[in-house]
Motif scaffolding. Structure first.
Motif, PDB file in Angstrom:
ATOM      1  N   GLN A   2      15.077  23.684  66.675  1.00  0.00           N
ATOM      2  CA  GLN A   2      14.849  23.094  65.357  1.00  0.00           C
ATOM      3  C   GLN A   2      16.107  22.510  64.734  1.00  0.00           C
ATOM      4  O   GLN A   2      16.025  21.500  64.026  1.00  0.00           O
ATOM      5  CB  GLN A   2      14.267  24.148  64.415  1.00  0.00           C
ATOM      6  N   TYR A   3      17.259  23.131  64.981  1.00  0.00           N
ATOM      7  CA  TYR A   3      18.433  22.777  64.182  1.00  0.00           C
ATOM      8  C   TYR A   3      19.618  22.257  64.977  1.00  0.00           C
ATOM      9  O   TYR A   3      20.652  21.954  64.397  1.00  0.00           O
ATOM     10  CB  TYR A   3      18.884  24.001  63.369  1.00  0.00           C
ATOM     11  N   THR A   4      19.500  22.142  66.297  1.00  0.00           N
ATOM     12  CA  THR A   4      20.607  21.609  67.087  1.00  0.00           C
ATOM     13  C   THR A   4      20.082  20.555  68.041  1.00  0.00           C
ATOM     14  O   THR A   4      18.873  20.391  68.209  1.00  0.00           O
ATOM     15  CB  THR A   4      21.319  22.718  67.892  1.00  0.00           C
ATOM     16  N   THR A   5      21.003  19.849  68.666  1.00  0.00           N
ATOM     17  CA  THR A   5      20.654  18.867  69.690  1.00  0.00           C
ATOM     18  C   THR A   5      21.590  19.049  70.875  1.00  0.00           C
ATOM     19  O   THR A   5      22.700  19.582  70.726  1.00  0.00           O
ATOM     20  CB  THR A   5      20.783  17.429  69.158  1.00  0.00           C
ATOM     21  N   VAL A  57       3.979  15.800  47.916  1.00  0.00           N
ATOM     22  CA  VAL A  57       5.204  15.012  47.807  1.00  0.00           C
ATOM     23  C   VAL A  57       6.351  15.878  47.291  1.00  0.00           C
ATOM     24  O   VAL A  57       7.486  15.783  47.769  1.00  0.00           O
ATOM     25  CB  VAL A  57       4.970  13.792  46.897  1.00  0.00           C
ATOM     26  N   ARG A  58       6.054  16.745  46.328  1.00  0.00           N
ATOM     27  CA  ARG A  58       7.105  17.629  45.815  1.00  0.00           C
ATOM     28  C   ARG A  58       7.605  18.573  46.899  1.00  0.00           C
ATOM     29  O   ARG A  58       8.802  18.850  46.998  1.00  0.00           O
ATOM     30  CB  ARG A  58       6.580  18.399  44.604  1.00  0.00           C
ATOM     31  N   ARG A  59       6.674  19.096  47.721  1.00  0.00           N
ATOM     32  CA  ARG A  59       7.105  19.930  48.845  1.00  0.00           C
ATOM     33  C   ARG A  59       7.979  19.127  49.801  1.00  0.00           C
ATOM     34  O   ARG A  59       8.972  19.633  50.340  1.00  0.00           O
ATOM     35  CB  ARG A  59       5.885  20.473  49.595  1.00  0.00           C
ATOM     36  N   GLY A  60       7.594  17.852  50.020  1.00  0.00           N
ATOM     37  CA  GLY A  60       8.391  17.006  50.893  1.00  0.00           C
ATOM     38  C   GLY A  60       9.785  16.770  50.356  1.00  0.00           C
ATOM     39  O   GLY A  60      10.761  16.748  51.116  1.00  0.00           O
ATOM     40  N   ARG A  61       9.899  16.599  49.051  1.00  0.00           N
ATOM     41  CA  ARG A  61      11.224  16.402  48.458  1.00  0.00           C
ATOM     42  C   ARG A  61      12.093  17.644  48.623  1.00  0.00           C
ATOM     43  O   ARG A  61      13.295  17.547  48.909  1.00  0.00           O
ATOM     44  CB  ARG A  61      11.078  16.040  46.980  1.00  0.00           C
ATOM     45  N   VAL A  62      11.489  18.817  48.447  1.00  0.00           N
ATOM     46  CA  VAL A  62      12.242  20.062  48.647  1.00  0.00           C
ATOM     47  C   VAL A  62      12.678  20.180  50.100  1.00  0.00           C
ATOM     48  O   VAL A  62      13.834  20.517  50.390  1.00  0.00           O
ATOM     49  CB  VAL A  62      11.378  21.282  48.231  1.00  0.00           C
ATOM     50  N   ALA A  63      11.760  19.893  51.038  1.00  0.00           N
ATOM     51  CA  ALA A  63      12.096  19.978  52.458  1.00  0.00           C
ATOM     52  C   ALA A  63      13.183  18.975  52.825  1.00  0.00           C
ATOM     53  O   ALA A  63      14.084  19.280  53.629  1.00  0.00           O
ATOM     54  CB  ALA A  63      10.841  19.730  53.303  1.00  0.00           C
ATOM     55  N   THR A  68      15.545  17.836  50.834  1.00  0.00           N
ATOM     56  CA  THR A  68      16.806  18.369  50.303  1.00  0.00           C
ATOM     57  C   THR A  68      17.354  19.454  51.212  1.00  0.00           C
ATOM     58  O   THR A  68      18.564  19.492  51.513  1.00  0.00           O
ATOM     59  CB  THR A  68      16.590  18.924  48.888  1.00  0.00           C
ATOM     60  N   GLN A  69      16.485  20.352  51.664  1.00  0.00           N
ATOM     61  CA  GLN A  69      16.925  21.420  52.561  1.00  0.00           C
ATOM     62  C   GLN A  69      17.431  20.852  53.883  1.00  0.00           C
ATOM     63  O   GLN A  69      18.416  21.350  54.437  1.00  0.00           O
ATOM     64  CB  GLN A  69      15.775  22.388  52.804  1.00  0.00           C
ATOM     65  N   ALA A  70      16.769  19.811  54.395  1.00  0.00           N
ATOM     66  CA  ALA A  70      17.200  19.206  55.651  1.00  0.00           C
ATOM     67  C   ALA A  70      18.594  18.595  55.518  1.00  0.00           C
ATOM     68  O   ALA A  70      19.415  18.683  56.440  1.00  0.00           O
ATOM     69  CB  ALA A  70      16.194  18.141  56.085  1.00  0.00           C
ATOM     70  N   ARG A  71      18.864  17.999  54.372  1.00  0.00           N
ATOM     71  CA  ARG A  71      20.200  17.436  54.152  1.00  0.00           C
ATOM     72  C   ARG A  71      21.258  18.520  54.132  1.00  0.00           C
ATOM     73  O   ARG A  71      22.361  18.352  54.680  1.00  0.00           O
ATOM     74  CB  ARG A  71      20.211  16.648  52.846  1.00  0.00           C
ATOM     75  N   VAL A  72      20.936  19.651  53.509  1.00  0.00           N
ATOM     76  CA  VAL A  72      21.883  20.767  53.479  1.00  0.00           C
ATOM     77  C   VAL A  72      22.161  21.272  54.881  1.00  0.00           C
ATOM     78  O   VAL A  72      23.307  21.524  55.267  1.00  0.00           O
ATOM     79  CB  VAL A  72      21.331  21.903  52.581  1.00  0.00           C
ATOM     80  N   VAL A  73      21.084  21.412  55.689  1.00  0.00           N
ATOM     81  CA  VAL A  73      21.239  21.893  57.063  1.00  0.00           C
ATOM     82  C   VAL A  73      22.072  20.918  57.878  1.00  0.00           C
ATOM     83  O   VAL A  73      22.956  21.325  58.642  1.00  0.00           O
ATOM     84  CB  VAL A  73      19.847  22.107  57.708  1.00  0.00           C
TER      85      VAL A  73
END
Length: 368
Positions: free
Chosen positions: A103-106, A350-356, A358-363
């Motif tokens: 999920q979080y690396t490549t 859409v609000r859930r998508g915005r939260v996700a 934001t979290q993806a950018r942090v990750v």
């Protein structure tokens, strides 16, 4: 060496009935049924060694059944004791690491993991990685297009458009309007081979271009009818001509609500001046980056899939004739595209998508 006969297992009537029910139930695990049957034989005075021979287990297993029954009663029948049974072949830490890395690396040389590259990195077999991914619904080889609108008036525009779909005004026509620009007249370089048993139909990957057309289309939200017109260019002049076509085709005395996107031709001064003189027209704009909200886009997809994608056209005139013929066939038996989602349901997603997002950018910042 002969073993002394064991004392019969003492059972209460309720315990015997419960064990008999376990044996009779076809859905119980074999381990549970076998143990219950052995306990019933022990209650009938059958020797432990005989029970073991009949059930193809060891005598110590029968003794263990009797001991566990004495401690736990019927509730313990068939239960696997702690520390017994099959052990997981892959430690849970390894499984969690595979899930997290997926999920979080490549990989160092790719944009996403494959079964083989992850198996090599994790030190496990490819089958193990495939099983873990399948159990958790992970599909790193797939990607969906996705964009959240940044339109500051997103909520208001969404509510306005969805209200037209779900509760259209009286004595009015609601039309979903858009343009399919640069539709190419493509002619394949060789004839296609027909479909036959065991072989798909074929078409060449290369083609000859014979020009383009732009299709202006308006989908009647209530009836599914299409008003369409092909034009050579995609400017405000063509859009204004299409508005005049709509004005001629819609009965007098009805208001016309047009759902359109934010393309510049829709708000050109000449267009707005014409709309000021024709007050029965009302424009409703979708938010930016929200073409999914315009129902006519669904119809464009059907047109492309069913008529254009596999078509071969030697001229623009032939392409336009094919599009007009498709529209005519569609209008012979129109079916409306029904909108189901409420504005509140969409806004919540859409609000859930915005939260996700934001979290993806942090990750991403953390991993970089």
């Amino acid at each position: 060496m002969a073993h002394p006969p064991a004392e019969p297992l003492l059972l209460l009537l309720e315990e015997r009935q419960s064990l008999e029910a376990i044996v009779a139930a076809p859905s119980n695990p074999h381990r549970m049924v076998r143990e219950a049957g052995g306990l019933l034989m022990a209650a009938d005075g059958v020797a432990n060694s005989v029970i073991a021979e009949r059930l193809d287990v060891s005598r110590s297993t029968v003794l263990g059944w009797r001991k566990q029954f004495g401690e736990d009663g019927v509730a313990g029948v068939g239960r696997v004791r702690p520390g017994r049974g099959a052990k997981p072949s892959i430690p849970s830490e390894t499984i969690e690491r595979i899930v997290n890395d997926t999920q979080y690396t490549t990989p160092p040389d790719a944009t996403h993991w494959s079964v083989r590259t992850m198996a090599q990195a994790a030190g496990v077999g490819s089958t193990t990685v495939h099983r873990i991914w399948r159990a958790r619904g992970l599909k790193p080889h797939l990607v969906d297009t996705f964009k959240i609108s940044t339109d500051p008036a997103f909520d208001d525009k969404l509510i306005d458009v969805v209200a037209l779909y779900m509760c259209p005004p009286d004595n009015a026509v609601v039309l979903s309007v858009d343009e399919k620009s640069q539709v190419q007249a493509l002619d394949r370089s060789q004839p296609s081979l027909p479909l036959k048993p065991g072989r798909a139909g074929t078409m060449t990957h290369d083609y000859k271009r014979h020009g383009t057309t732009t299709l202006f289309a308006a989908l009647n939200v209530l009836t599914g009818l299409i008003i369409g017109k092909c034009m050579p260019r995609h400017r405000h002049q063509e859009f204004l001509a299409f508005l005049k076509e709509i004005n001629r085709r819609v009965s007098r005395g009805k208001d016309i609500h047009l759902i359109v996107d934010n393309y510049g031709t829709h708000t050109h001064p000449d267009v707005m001046a014409w709309l000021d003189r024709h007050r029965r027209f009302h424009l409703h704009f979708t938010p930016t980056s929200s073409s999914w909200l315009n129902l006519v886009e669904r119809w464009f997809r059907e047109l492309t899939t069913r008529r254009l994608k596999r078509g071969s056209f030697v001229s623009v005139a032939e392409l336009v004739a094919a599009i007009e013929d498709y529209i005519a066939h569609h209008n012979n038996d129109p079916k409306p595209i029904v909108w189901h989602k409420t504005a509140d349901e969409i806004l919540t997603k859409v609000r859930r998508g915005r939260v996700a997002l934001t979290q993806a950018r942090v990750v991403q910042r953390t991993h970089h």
